[in-house]
Design a protein around this motif. Structure first.
Motif, PDB file in Angstrom:
ATOM      1  N   ALA A   5       1.787  -3.749   3.806  1.00 27.22           N
ATOM      2  CA  ALA A   5       2.473  -4.052   2.551  1.00 27.22           C
ATOM      3  C   ALA A   5       2.540  -5.559   2.326  1.00 27.22           C
ATOM      4  N   SER A  35       1.311   5.183  -4.666  1.00 25.26           N
ATOM      5  CA  SER A  35       2.233   4.449  -5.533  1.00 25.26           C
ATOM      6  C   SER A  35       2.660   3.133  -4.898  1.00 25.26           C
ATOM      7  N   GLU A  36       2.996   3.168  -3.622  1.00 24.18           N
ATOM      8  CA  GLU A  36       3.408   1.952  -2.913  1.00 24.18           C
ATOM      9  C   GLU A  36       2.278   0.930  -2.855  1.00 24.18           C
ATOM     10  N   GLU A  37       1.079   1.381  -2.532  1.00 25.67           N
ATOM     11  CA  GLU A  37      -0.058   0.466  -2.425  1.00 25.67           C
ATOM     12  C   GLU A  37      -0.404  -0.160  -3.771  1.00 25.67           C
ATOM     13  N   SER A  39       1.687  -0.540  -6.322  1.00 24.97           N
ATOM     14  CA  SER A  39       2.797  -1.441  -6.654  1.00 24.97           C
ATOM     15  C   SER A  39       2.653  -2.765  -5.914  1.00 24.97           C
TER      16      SER A  39
END
Length: 131
Positions: A5, A35-37, A39
């Motif tokens: 991240a 979604s995290e990647e 974002s």
């Protein structure tokens, strides 16, 4: 995961910065990871939407800048949504375990098809190329 991240955050500000990216994925963990990647590289993520009906409902109100679509969803396949996005000239790609489908390649010859076994950094690169 925290190191990844941080590394991805260093790449924010690129072509996905501020772009709304729709994620349509029925596998909860995979949808959250995508979604995290996305974002982390500056995208504004909507979803993940696990059902065709959810994705169509969202697109009835607002269209995203880009989309990442799994084909097999909880209630159907995502092809009606893919057709709607194509008609609306919204760039998208398929992220699926059915990457070798000749029918899919025939109906969507200009659409990138990414295998779910693809490393996430390559998928993010493919999404960036949609811009």
């Amino acid at each position: 995961m925290k190191i990844e991240a941080k590394e991805n955050a260093l790449h924010a500000g690129g072509p996905l910065e501020g772009k709304t990216v729709m994620v349509v994925e029925d596998e909860a963990i995979l949808g959250m990871m995508l979604s995290e990647e996305l974002s982390a590289v500056g995208a504004k993520v909507v979803g993940p939407f696990p059902r065709l009906a959810d994705g169509l409902e969202y697109c009835a109100e607002t269209l995203p800048h880009l989309a990442v679509l799994d084909i097999d969803l909880l209630d159907s396949d995502s092809l009606p949504l893919a057709r709607k996005l194509r008609e609306s000239e919204i760039p998208f790609l398929f992220y699926t375990s059915r990457a070798e489908s000749e029918d899919l390649k025939r109906e969507f010859p200009q659409t990138p098809i990414c295998d779910k076994m693809m490393p996430v950094d390559k998928l993010i690169g493919a999404v960036r190329r949609l811009v």
